[in-house]
Scaffold this motif. Sequence first.
Motif, PDB file in Angstrom:
ATOM      1  N   PRO A  26      19.419  31.912  20.423  1.00 59.35           N
ATOM      2  CA  PRO A  26      18.107  32.128  21.026  1.00 59.35           C
ATOM      3  C   PRO A  26      17.062  32.651  20.041  1.00 59.35           C
ATOM      4  CG  PRO A  26      19.568  33.932  21.581  1.00 59.35           C
ATOM      5  CD  PRO A  26      20.401  32.916  20.847  1.00 59.35           C
ATOM      6  N   VAL A  27      15.797  32.485  20.410  1.00 57.11           N
ATOM      7  CA  VAL A  27      14.691  33.103  19.675  1.00 57.11           C
ATOM      8  C   VAL A  27      14.799  34.620  19.823  1.00 57.11           C
ATOM      9  CG1 VAL A  27      12.180  33.429  19.666  1.00 57.11           C
ATOM     10  CG2 VAL A  27      13.147  31.132  19.955  1.00 57.11           C
ATOM     11  N   ILE A  28      14.587  35.322  18.734  1.00 58.75           N
ATOM     12  CA  ILE A  28      14.567  36.793  18.741  1.00 58.75           C
ATOM     13  C   ILE A  28      13.137  37.241  18.444  1.00 58.75           C
ATOM     14  CG2 ILE A  28      15.531  38.903  17.778  1.00 58.75           C
ATOM     15  CD1 ILE A  28      17.615  37.140  19.137  1.00 58.75           C
ATOM     16  N   THR A  29      12.579  38.070  19.299  1.00 56.21           N
ATOM     17  CA  THR A  29      11.206  38.532  19.099  1.00 56.21           C
ATOM     18  C   THR A  29      11.134  39.550  17.964  1.00 56.21           C
ATOM     19  OG1 THR A  29      11.332  40.441  20.590  1.00 56.21           O
ATOM     20  CG2 THR A  29      10.843  38.290  21.585  1.00 56.21           C
ATOM     21  N   ASP A  30       9.907  39.902  17.573  1.00 59.82           N
ATOM     22  CA  ASP A  30       9.710  40.941  16.568  1.00 59.82           C
ATOM     23  C   ASP A  30      10.317  42.275  17.008  1.00 59.82           C
ATOM     24  OD1 ASP A  30       8.357  39.116  15.074  1.00 59.82           O
ATOM     25  OD2 ASP A  30       6.372  40.011  15.317  1.00 59.82           O
ATOM     26  N   ASN A  31      10.563  42.416  18.309  1.00 58.97           N
ATOM     27  CA  ASN A  31      11.099  43.656  18.855  1.00 58.97           C
ATOM     28  C   ASN A  31      12.608  43.588  19.090  1.00 58.97           C
ATOM     29  OD1 ASN A  31       8.259  44.459  19.281  1.00 58.97           O
ATOM     30  ND2 ASN A  31       8.356  42.887  20.865  1.00 58.97           N
ATOM     31  N   GLY A  32      13.238  42.487  18.669  1.00 56.69           N
ATOM     32  CA  GLY A  32      14.677  42.352  18.812  1.00 56.69           C
ATOM     33  C   GLY A  32      15.143  41.914  20.184  1.00 56.69           C
ATOM     34  N   ASN A  33      14.249  41.330  20.974  1.00 58.96           N
ATOM     35  CA  ASN A  33      14.576  40.926  22.335  1.00 58.96           C
ATOM     36  C   ASN A  33      14.663  39.407  22.484  1.00 58.96           C
ATOM     37  OD1 ASN A  33      14.611  43.618  23.412  1.00 58.96           O
ATOM     38  ND2 ASN A  33      12.377  43.612  23.348  1.00 58.96           N
ATOM     39  N   PHE A  34      15.108  38.951  23.672  1.00 62.01           N
ATOM     40  CA  PHE A  34      15.150  37.536  24.013  1.00 62.01           C
ATOM     41  C   PHE A  34      13.896  37.152  24.783  1.00 62.01           C
ATOM     42  CE2 PHE A  34      20.112  37.105  24.263  1.00 62.01           C
ATOM     43  CZ  PHE A  34      20.179  37.299  22.904  1.00 62.01           C
ATOM     44  N   LEU A  35      13.665  35.835  24.880  1.00 60.00           N
ATOM     45  CA  LEU A  35      12.537  35.297  25.650  1.00 60.00           C
ATOM     46  C   LEU A  35      13.056  34.324  26.696  1.00 60.00           C
ATOM     47  CD1 LEU A  35       9.995  34.549  22.782  1.00 60.00           C
ATOM     48  CD2 LEU A  35       9.713  36.272  24.573  1.00 60.00           C
ATOM     49  N   ILE A  36      12.536  34.466  27.893  1.00 58.27           N
ATOM     50  CA  ILE A  36      12.788  33.504  28.970  1.00 58.27           C
ATOM     51  C   ILE A  36      11.461  32.844  29.306  1.00 58.27           C
ATOM     52  CG2 ILE A  36      13.452  33.228  31.391  1.00 58.27           C
ATOM     53  CD1 ILE A  36      15.260  35.700  31.015  1.00 58.27           C
ATOM     54  N   ASP A  37      11.470  31.509  29.450  1.00 58.17           N
ATOM     55  CA  ASP A  37      10.283  30.770  29.887  1.00 58.17           C
ATOM     56  C   ASP A  37      10.492  30.370  31.342  1.00 58.17           C
ATOM     57  OD1 ASP A  37       8.682  30.648  27.432  1.00 58.17           O
ATOM     58  OD2 ASP A  37      10.368  29.502  26.640  1.00 58.17           O
ATOM     59  N   ALA A  38       9.596  30.847  32.206  1.00 56.74           N
ATOM     60  CA  ALA A  38       9.770  30.680  33.644  1.00 56.74           C
ATOM     61  C   ALA A  38       8.572  29.954  34.247  1.00 56.74           C
ATOM     62  CB  ALA A  38       9.944  32.041  34.308  1.00 56.74           C
ATOM     63  N   HIS A  39       8.792  28.722  34.708  1.00 56.65           N
ATOM     64  CA  HIS A  39       7.708  27.920  35.283  1.00 56.65           C
ATOM     65  C   HIS A  39       7.668  28.116  36.794  1.00 56.65           C
ATOM     66  CE1 HIS A  39       4.622  24.938  35.410  1.00 56.65           C
ATOM     67  NE2 HIS A  39       5.332  24.136  36.176  1.00 56.65           N
ATOM     68  N   PHE A  40       6.538  28.586  37.287  1.00 54.64           N
ATOM     69  CA  PHE A  40       6.353  28.838  38.712  1.00 54.64           C
ATOM     70  C   PHE A  40       5.377  27.853  39.355  1.00 54.64           C
ATOM     71  CE2 PHE A  40       8.127  32.881  37.410  1.00 54.64           C
ATOM     72  CZ  PHE A  40       8.836  33.313  38.514  1.00 54.64           C
ATOM     73  N   GLY A  41       5.053  26.763  38.654  1.00 49.57           N
ATOM     74  CA  GLY A  41       4.036  25.856  39.177  1.00 49.57           C
ATOM     75  C   GLY A  41       2.665  26.484  39.049  1.00 49.57           C
ATOM     76  N   LEU A  42       1.767  26.147  39.966  1.00 52.63           N
ATOM     77  CA  LEU A  42       0.434  26.748  39.957  1.00 52.63           C
ATOM     78  C   LEU A  42       0.518  28.209  40.379  1.00 52.63           C
ATOM     79  CD1 LEU A  42      -1.738  23.905  41.549  1.00 52.63           C
ATOM     80  CD2 LEU A  42      -1.492  24.487  39.126  1.00 52.63           C
ATOM     81  N   VAL A  43      -0.075  29.076  39.576  1.00 53.99           N
ATOM     82  CA  VAL A  43      -0.020  30.518  39.845  1.00 53.99           C
ATOM     83  C   VAL A  43      -1.353  30.938  40.455  1.00 53.99           C
ATOM     84  CG1 VAL A  43       0.374  32.800  38.866  1.00 53.99           C
ATOM     85  CG2 VAL A  43       1.543  30.813  37.890  1.00 53.99           C
ATOM     86  N   ASN A  44      -1.398  30.973  41.769  1.00 52.41           N
ATOM     87  CA  ASN A  44      -2.646  31.295  42.466  1.00 52.41           C
ATOM     88  C   ASN A  44      -2.904  32.797  42.549  1.00 52.41           C
ATOM     89  OD1 ASN A  44      -3.543  28.569  43.315  1.00 52.41           O
ATOM     90  ND2 ASN A  44      -1.613  28.554  44.455  1.00 52.41           N
ATOM     91  N   SER A  45      -1.846  33.584  42.438  1.00 53.70           N
ATOM     92  CA  SER A  45      -1.976  35.047  42.496  1.00 53.70           C
ATOM     93  C   SER A  45      -1.256  35.664  41.301  1.00 53.70           C
ATOM     94  CB  SER A  45      -1.391  35.585  43.807  1.00 53.70           C
ATOM     95  OG  SER A  45      -2.024  35.007  44.928  1.00 53.70           O
ATOM     96  N   PRO A  46      -1.851  35.530  40.097  1.00 60.08           N
ATOM     97  CA  PRO A  46      -1.163  36.005  38.889  1.00 60.08           C
ATOM     98  C   PRO A  46      -0.880  37.498  38.890  1.00 60.08           C
ATOM     99  CG  PRO A  46      -3.433  35.393  38.394  1.00 60.08           C
ATOM    100  CD  PRO A  46      -3.147  34.912  39.776  1.00 60.08           C
TER     101      PRO A  46
END
Length: 236
Positions: A176-196
């Motif tokens: 997995p990709v490791i962030t500058d902070n040593g963490n993982f990233l999840i990409d989560a698609h919710f469709g259209l986000v009407n109430s961000p």
Amino acid sequence: MSSLIEEAKRRAAYRAVDQHITYHVRLVGIGSGSTIGYVVERLLQRGKEANARIVFIPTSFQSRQLIVDNGLTLGDVDQYPELDVTIDGADEVDENLNAIKGGGGCHLREKVVAEAAKKFIIIADYRKNAKTLGEKWKQGIPIEVVPFTYTRVIKELKDLGCENPTLRMANAKAGPVITDNGNFLIDAHFGLVNSPGELLRKIKLLTGVVEVGLFVDVADVVYFGNEDGSVSEKKR
């Protein structure tokens, strides 16, 4: 097409620098991503004297190197917890100036530096201009998580309505990709986000979530470089 997009980015960056990094500004946050190179390009065009009094605070390793390599004064948000201006890019911006950020994996530090600024400016090309978040950016909302919690967070994101949350994998390394902070990233698609704002609160409450790439009620001004050579400005 690529040259058109790059020119659009350049125009947006130049407009932001010219209008917001003025004589009285002393502390400037520098974001991450492809558009930020044009911010530094414009700063250098003003000459050493104009930049000598300014301290620049980076949001990532990339922006830190841009600051150092170009002879600008480097600072840190630990030293300067309140900034005058931060300029950063975005993956998508809606009509209310809410944004999705984190395509480059830096959104935790980007949000810290954005919220530290009295004024947060977003610059982008015309492809990022949307009515509703999720309309154009299809890769999903980036979510930074503590590594050992990612499986649990993925399950809980599904419970919130995300169909296929995905652990972001690296291209040039196994795993997995490791962030500058040593963490993982999840990409989560919710469709259209009407109430961000509502979605942001729900995701932030999940144990293991460090930060969410939804920037809600943070940006003050957005500049879009357009296909026709103009620059559109949206204000809160």
